[in-house]
Design a protein around this motif. Structure first.
Motif, short mmCIF file in Angstrom:
data_model
loop_
_atom_site.label_atom_id
_atom_site.label_comp_id
_atom_site.label_asym_id
_atom_site.label_seq_id
_atom_site.Cartn_x
_atom_site.Cartn_y
_atom_site.Cartn_z
N LYS A 92 13.32 3.20 55.00
CA LYS A 92 13.97 3.69 56.22
C LYS A 92 13.67 2.82 57.45
CE LYS A 92 10.39 7.19 57.14
NZ LYS A 92 10.15 8.63 57.23
N SER A 99 13.58 14.62 62.67
CA SER A 99 14.90 14.97 62.13
C SER A 99 14.80 15.39 60.67
CB SER A 99 15.85 13.77 62.28
OG SER A 99 17.07 14.03 61.64
N PHE A 100 14.09 14.62 59.85
CA PHE A 100 13.98 14.94 58.42
C PHE A 100 13.20 16.23 58.18
CE2 PHE A 100 15.02 10.39 57.75
CZ PHE A 100 16.05 10.56 56.84
N ASP A 133 12.82 9.78 63.03
CA ASP A 133 13.08 10.07 61.61
C ASP A 133 12.27 11.28 61.14
OD1 ASP A 133 14.95 8.09 61.13
OD2 ASP A 133 13.48 6.61 60.47
N ASP A 134 10.99 11.30 61.47
CA ASP A 134 10.11 12.38 61.00
C ASP A 134 10.57 13.74 61.52
OD1 ASP A 134 8.61 10.54 59.66
OD2 ASP A 134 6.91 10.57 61.05
N TRP A 153 18.57 4.87 67.95
CA TRP A 153 18.42 5.78 66.80
C TRP A 153 19.65 6.68 66.67
CZ3 TRP A 153 18.44 10.95 65.69
CH2 TRP A 153 17.94 11.32 64.45
N ARG A 162 22.86 12.68 61.47
CA ARG A 162 21.80 13.58 61.89
C ARG A 162 22.03 14.01 63.34
NH1 ARG A 162 18.77 14.09 57.94
NH2 ARG A 162 18.61 12.46 56.36
N ASN A 192 22.14 6.75 63.30
CA ASN A 192 21.97 7.93 62.45
C ASN A 192 22.99 9.01 62.80
OD1 ASN A 192 19.17 7.54 60.89
ND2 ASN A 192 18.95 6.71 62.95
N LYS A 198 10.10 5.83 63.72
CA LYS A 198 9.50 6.74 62.75
C LYS A 198 9.42 8.15 63.33
CE LYS A 198 5.42 7.35 59.79
NZ LYS A 198 5.18 8.75 60.12
#
Length: 575
Positions: A265, A533-534, A530-531, A558, A565, A562, A527
């Motif tokens: 990622k 959102s995931f 990403d963290d 970002w 998301r 993305n 990161k």
């Protein structure tokens, strides 16, 4: 005179003199009934689709084509195909138009209107500029010499993904039941043109990989490639990566594990592009593995779309970028390619996000995007709601008598999502309906001024203007910055900088926090997004140190990279 029916009859020639023809017939009547028949001279099967569209869509469709006119050229050879449009009026008269299937601005607009109003993007229509037909089945095979060692099979009718692996004398079989949105994710990677013009370099590899896609009407696709990074072409790469995301198989299968070593990622695509009338190259970043060299794409520049040419395409980690990653602008893939990545929202979290959005909306200078985006998330959950009525006959909620709330001469129609939240003591019963139908009911009823979502002791008013915008709004990440106090906002996660605690989530007194050790690092910033959102969160708050703060500066990057998301980002006053 009013139109009472619309019919199209299109014959498309494919493959020249030794090719085949595809025939598409569409009929729409005034009741909203739509029938689409598609046949091909290369197969005996006929595809038949029948559906109903809303009266407002019928009116818009008939109204558009009532004013549509087209005069075919006298010297047209109709080598690509021929179309016919027939409009039948209430007095029995008919108006018939004929023309050649071709790429023409007037025909493009009419074709797009037909596809959009019928919600069928694959229609041939009048210009044959449709999206490629979706595949029905596919098979991917990995071979070593003449021996097949791995296989992935998908069959649409079963909606199952079947994985096969040979380990010595042992054979392993795994099945995955796919959701519709997962199938659409796979289909978004594939369209015909990318496969026919690609010839892999003459290079030997330990493994070969074969792709076979089957369609109902169009030509099948069969391609064999050396399983080598230098030979692995964009669409196949993206397709395999989507399969890896869905199956979570990263180690057991060579097809996926080899890619896992190459891509993660923090891996990005770096592009050198040139602007019109200039040879100077500018570097951009993307996550789109389908971008090719010498392809024209659109970027956003000074709030305008600019067409640029891609000169070089590279890929690598953030640390491998030739230029400082924090200063790179992102190419938004939706500007130049029609992706369809459905976003899945948790129903309860989407509702919590909507109530929180009303609080944040007032604190953020009445930023309307916050409300529209939050309501759009609830709409995309495709959930039902309960509407209070004063009749027990619930056989048809369109004809039910609803219980309205009068407030300052306004007639408000409320709804709830949980029957336990009922606050209407004088309500004898509820009518259950899809939430989107509830919103259309408000828009289509002159006697209703607004809607209202109630939950326990909370109530929020839905104006017709808010509903109108939200129905056609695709949920996105919303970024707002200003002199906001965190204690006055409602967010899922508060981001704090603490070099001693390292990076990660912490929970305290019902509030989730995310600690970051280095706010100046581009890797840490990406990161972080990403963290959060995931992990399933929808909003965050962060107070940047200054305008060059990496988290603040990379938020738009970002967001552009993305699109699948949604994360609402609130940035407080600079300290």
């Amino acid at each position: 005179m009013n139109i009472i029916s619309l019919e199209t009859d299109v014959t498309l020639n494919k493959g020249g003199e030794k090719g085949y023809t595809i025939t598409e017939k569409i009929k729409v009547n005034s009741s909203g009934f739509v029938q689409i028949l598609t046949t091909s001279s290369r197969v005996e099967e006929t595809r038949k689709e029948e559906l109903f569209i809303r009266p407002s869509i019928v009116f818009e469709l008939f109204n558009y084509f009532n004013s549509f006119s087209y005069e075919a050229f006298s010297n047209a050879d109709y080598k690509n195909g021929i179309w016919m449009l027939c409009l039948t009026f209430s007095d029995g008269s008919k108006r018939v138009l004929l023309g050649e299937v071709k790429d023409n601005q007037k025909l493009n607009v009419a074709s797009d209107a037909l596809r959009k109003l019928l919600q069928k993007p694959y229609l041939i229509a009048f210009d044959n500029k449709n999206r490629t037909e979706k595949f029905k089945t596919f098979t991917i095979s990995l071979t070593e010499g003449d021996e097949e060692i791995e296989k992935v099979i998908f069959i649409e009718s079963e909606r199952k993904l079947k994985l096969y692996k040979k380990e010595g004398k042992k054979e392993v079989f795994i099945e995955y039941k796919l959701d519709l949105w997962e199938i659409e994710k796979l289909r978004s990677c594939i369209w015909d043109e990318l496969f026919f013009d690609y010839v892999p370099p003459n290079e030997e590899a330990l493994f070969d990989i074969s792709f076979s896609f089957s369609f109902l009407l169009h030509s099948d696709i069969n391609v064999k490639l050396p399983y080598s990074y230098s030979c692995f072409y964009g669409p196949y790469y993206a397709f395999i990566y989507k399969l890896k995301e869905i199956t979570k198989e990263t180690n057991r299968f060579i097809i996926f594990s080899s890619l896992a070593l190459y891509f993660n990622k923090n891996h990005y695509v770096y592009l050198d592009v040139t602007f019109p009338n200039s040879d100077k190259k500018y570097r951009y970043v993307s996550k789109d593995l389908l971008i090719k060299e010498d392809e024209n794409v659109y970027i956003s520049k000074n709030n305008e779309l600019v067409n640029v040419n891609v000169k070089e395409v590279e890929s690598g980690l953030i640390s491998e970028s030739k230029y400082p990653f924090i200063n790179l602008e992102a190419i938004d893939s939706t500007f130049y390619r029609d992706y369809c990545f459905p976003i899945k929202f948790d129903k309860d979290k989407a509702l919590d996000n909507f109530f929180a959005a009303f609080v944040n909306y007032k604190e953020c200078s009445n930023n309307g995007y916050i409300l529209v985006n939050a309501l759009s998330k609830i709409i995309n959950c495709a959930q039902n709601c309960f509407v209070p009525t004063d009749t027990s006959d619930m056989s048809d909620y369109h004809s039910s008598s609803y219980l309205l709330i009068e407030d300052n001469s306004n007639h408000i129609l409320p709804c709830i999502f949980d029957e336990n939240d009922n606050i209407f003591s004088n309500c004898p019963s509820f009518s259950m309906m899809p939430f989107i139908d509830y919103l259309h009911l408000i828009l289509d009823s002159p006697g209703i001024n607004a809607g209202m979502i109630t939950r326990k002791n909370e109530s929020l008013i839905l104006t017709k203007e808010l509903i109108k915008y939200s129905l056609t709004w695709k949920p996105i990440s919303v970024i707002t910055a200003g002199s906001y106090k965190v204690e006055k906002l409602k967010v899922d996660v508060i981001v704090l900088v603490n070099k001693e605690k390292g990076s990660g989530f912490r929970s305290a007194r019902g509030q989730m926090y995310y600690y970051i050790s280095d706010q100046e690092s581009a890797e840490c910033a990406m990161k972080l997004f990403d963290d959060i959102s995931f992990a399933g969160f929808y909003s965050l708050y962060y107070s940047p140190q200054n305008k060059d703060d990496a988290i603040y500066k990379l938020s738009n990057t970002w967001k552009a990279l993305n699109k699948e998301r949604c994360l609402d980002m609130y940035f407080g006053i600079f300290e």
